[in-house]
Write an enzyme that holds these catalytic residues in place. Structure first.
Site, PDB file in Angstrom:
ATOM      1  N   ASN A 211      29.864  27.319   1.170  1.00  0.00           N
ATOM      2  CA  ASN A 211      28.481  27.018   1.556  1.00  0.00           C
ATOM      3  C   ASN A 211      28.017  25.765   0.820  1.00  0.00           C
ATOM      4  O   ASN A 211      28.759  25.178   0.039  1.00  0.00           O
ATOM      5  CB  ASN A 211      27.575  28.218   1.252  1.00  0.00           C
ATOM      6  CG  ASN A 211      27.650  28.605  -0.206  1.00  0.00           C
ATOM      7  OD1 ASN A 211      27.251  27.852  -1.081  1.00  0.00           O
ATOM      8  ND2 ASN A 211      28.184  29.793  -0.487  1.00  0.00           N
ATOM      9  N   LYS A 289      49.918  26.504   6.425  1.00  0.00           N
ATOM     10  CA  LYS A 289      48.749  26.008   7.145  1.00  0.00           C
ATOM     11  C   LYS A 289      48.729  26.597   8.562  1.00  0.00           C
ATOM     12  O   LYS A 289      49.736  26.519   9.283  1.00  0.00           O
ATOM     13  CB  LYS A 289      48.816  24.475   7.207  1.00  0.00           C
ATOM     14  CG  LYS A 289      47.596  23.871   7.820  1.00  0.00           C
ATOM     15  CD  LYS A 289      47.711  22.353   7.865  1.00  0.00           C
ATOM     16  CE  LYS A 289      46.615  21.798   8.747  1.00  0.00           C
ATOM     17  NZ  LYS A 289      46.821  20.410   9.083  1.00  0.00           N
ATOM     18  N   ASP A 309      29.846  42.524  -4.392  1.00  0.00           N
ATOM     19  CA  ASP A 309      28.493  42.034  -4.668  1.00  0.00           C
ATOM     20  C   ASP A 309      28.321  42.040  -6.187  1.00  0.00           C
ATOM     21  O   ASP A 309      28.141  43.090  -6.802  1.00  0.00           O
ATOM     22  CB  ASP A 309      27.444  42.908  -3.983  1.00  0.00           C
ATOM     23  CG  ASP A 309      26.049  42.308  -4.082  1.00  0.00           C
ATOM     24  OD1 ASP A 309      25.720  41.741  -5.150  1.00  0.00           O
ATOM     25  OD2 ASP A 309      25.300  42.380  -3.093  1.00  0.00           O
ATOM     26  N   PHE A 328      18.822  35.911  -7.358  1.00  0.00           N
ATOM     27  CA  PHE A 328      18.176  34.872  -6.559  1.00  0.00           C
ATOM     28  C   PHE A 328      18.186  35.305  -5.105  1.00  0.00           C
ATOM     29  O   PHE A 328      19.120  35.988  -4.667  1.00  0.00           O
ATOM     30  CB  PHE A 328      18.911  33.530  -6.715  1.00  0.00           C
ATOM     31  CG  PHE A 328      18.365  32.743  -7.875  1.00  0.00           C
ATOM     32  CD1 PHE A 328      18.515  33.214  -9.165  1.00  0.00           C
ATOM     33  CD2 PHE A 328      17.704  31.547  -7.674  1.00  0.00           C
ATOM     34  CE1 PHE A 328      17.991  32.512 -10.246  1.00  0.00           C
ATOM     35  CE2 PHE A 328      17.184  30.828  -8.737  1.00  0.00           C
ATOM     36  CZ  PHE A 328      17.324  31.310 -10.021  1.00  0.00           C
ATOM     37  N   LYS A 342      15.048  42.994  -1.500  1.00  0.00           N
ATOM     38  CA  LYS A 342      16.343  42.688  -2.131  1.00  0.00           C
ATOM     39  C   LYS A 342      16.384  43.173  -3.569  1.00  0.00           C
ATOM     40  O   LYS A 342      17.393  43.665  -4.050  1.00  0.00           O
ATOM     41  CB  LYS A 342      16.607  41.176  -2.063  1.00  0.00           C
ATOM     42  CG  LYS A 342      18.012  40.794  -2.441  1.00  0.00           C
ATOM     43  CD  LYS A 342      18.350  39.376  -2.058  1.00  0.00           C
ATOM     44  CE  LYS A 342      18.494  39.242  -0.552  1.00  0.00           C
ATOM     45  NZ  LYS A 342      18.841  37.883  -0.154  1.00  0.00           N
ATOM     46  N   LYS A 346      19.363  45.587  -4.620  1.00  0.00           N
ATOM     47  CA  LYS A 346      20.399  45.173  -5.571  1.00  0.00           C
ATOM     48  C   LYS A 346      20.255  45.892  -6.901  1.00  0.00           C
ATOM     49  O   LYS A 346      21.172  45.909  -7.713  1.00  0.00           O
ATOM     50  CB  LYS A 346      20.301  43.658  -5.826  1.00  0.00           C
ATOM     51  CG  LYS A 346      20.444  42.818  -4.573  1.00  0.00           C
ATOM     52  CD  LYS A 346      21.830  42.265  -4.443  1.00  0.00           C
ATOM     53  CE  LYS A 346      21.917  41.353  -3.234  1.00  0.00           C
ATOM     54  NZ  LYS A 346      23.226  40.764  -3.058  1.00  0.00           N
TER      55      LYS A 346
END
Ligand code: C5P
Length: 410
Positions: A211, A289, A309, A328, A342, A346
């Site tokens: 990301n 590959k 997680d 976060f 959240k 969490k």
């Protein structure tokens, strides 16, 4: 000689004469000054008066054999608790924001590992020029403390912002900065474990899922916590940032490596989960590959497995859970409601929520809401470094208020 010392860089402006008064005012407050006089500065005050008032040699030449033999410019840049540039001319601001290093003052500003306070003074038009505004914004984003100039009549006959602030006001700011830097460190003896950056989940030897996380916010928080005296272990995915001063860096690639590195670094008093951990990884990693199209088949199908997680795992530890766990939440809509949910899901204590629909990932600014058990606090938009400092202060306040003994110090 006082134990608190600043390195004072005197730029070439009409306000340079006030730097002499600053040296005297600081001396009365027990703060000594070692001075660098720029070529322009020496047109307004003499090295002799600077040296007489500071009781030290006045440095001015990058290429002077005498100066270098006595104290090299690198050593000079680190010989004080704080670097103060006063007056900071438009030219010095531009050089510092652009990273120039062609004289002793600019080289010192590049080489220092100490915090920098800049006190601008210049003509009103120069202060209001778009280039100066840009340079000041860059310096502030880089963590430099740039004071606002005073408004009033100027030596050049014009009126407006650009005057050097009163010497007593500058001295107050210097004293406050030094107190923060050299005073007792509120997080001394605490161990903070922090994750930052993205993870990379390999598909084959050349491809991965990842990301856009730059690691900037996490690295800034790690540095701010270390500045407050914490021992910081920074477990980081691949980023192109230098680790902050005084932080132990553990480099990882995948979420599972990040989980293992965190477990190995525990116990900690605080866990801050800033990393943008990939939620899934390719179920298998091909040894060779992957081909665009296998003979007679279409493109390969990617099947995914769930990653651990890390935040939820550490939040829910039954034994040895860090006392304060901060997650976060990068959200694009209903930011605060989703963040509060959240926090429950969490099992962490605080959630730092931000809206990532703009350019937060990779950008320099951030606008956050701090979600705790007692409610939501919205913070104004500010640089990531300032967010980091304020969050670190909040962590320090938490431990002062809780009065809990230090458990994880080495
Ligand atoms: O559920 P979401 O990924 O939005 O949660 C974000 C928070 O959870 C961040 O603090 C992130 O560091 C953490 N996280 C984690 N491990 C994961 C996914 C997210 O620690 N696999």
């Amino acid at each position: 000689m006082s134990s608190k010392r600043i390195l004072l860089i005197i730029g070439g402006g009409i306000a340079a004469y006030k730097s002499l008064e600053l040296i005297r005012t600081l001396a009365k407050r027990g703060i000594s000054s070692r001075c660098i006089l720029t070529k322009g500065g020496a047109e307004f005050v003499t090295p002799l008066s600077v040296s007489a008032l500071s009781g030290d040699k006045c440095y001015s030449d990058l290429f002077s054999l005498d100066d270098e033999a006595e104290m090299g410019h690198i050593e000079l840049s680190r010989s004080a608790d704080l670097v103060v540039v006063c007056p900071a001319t438009a030219d010095l601001l531009a050089k510092a924001s652009g990273g120039h290093a062609n004289d002793l003052a600019s080289t010192t500003l590049m080489a220092t590992d100490k915090p920098v306070l800049m006190v601008p003074a210049m003509n009103v038009r120069m202060w209001e020029h778009a280039a100066t505004a840009r340079n000041v914004a860059t310096l502030r984003a880089d963590g430099v403390d740039v004071m606002e100039p005073d408004t009033g009549a100027m030596a050049c006959g014009e009126f407006g912002p650009g005057r050097l602030p009163e010497v007593e006001v500058i001295a107050d700011r210097v004293e406050a900065s030094l107190a923060r830097l050299t005073g007792p460190k509120p997080l001394e003896g605490r161990h903070v474990l922090l994750t930052a950056g993205p993870t990379r989940e390999p598909m084959d030897p050349v491809r991965y899922l990842s990301n856009h996380s730059s690691g900037k916010q996490g690295y800034a928080i790690a540095g701010a916590l270390a500045d407050l005296g914490a021992r910081v272990t920074l477990v980081s995915g691949p980023v192109s940032l230098a680790p902050p001063r005084g932080v132990d860096l553990v480099q990882v690639e995948t979420a599972r490596q990040m989980m293992a590195a965190c477990e190995a670094a525990l116990p900690a008093d605080v866990f801050v989960s800033v990393a943008a951990v990939a939620d899934w990884r390719p179920a298998t990693r091909a040894d060779r590959k992957l081909k665009l199209k296998e003979e007679g088949k279409g493109p390969p199908t990617l099947s995914l497995s769930e990653n651990p997680d890390i935040l939820a795992t550490i939040s829910r530890m039954t034994e040895g859970r860090p006392e304060l766990v901060i997650g976060f939440a990068a959200e694009t809509d209903s930011v605060e409601e989703n963040a509060a949910l959240k926090r429950e899901r969490k099992g962490c204590d605080w959630i730092v929520a931000n809206d990532v629909s703009g350019d937060v990932m990779g950008g320099s600014d951030n606008e956050i809401a701090l979600v705790t058990a007692t409610g939501v606090e919205r913070w104004p938009r500010m640089g990531k470094l300032l967010v980091a400092r304020q969050l670190a202060e909040r962590v320090a306040d938490y431990f002062v208020d809780s009065g809990k003994p230090r458990v994880a110090a080495e």
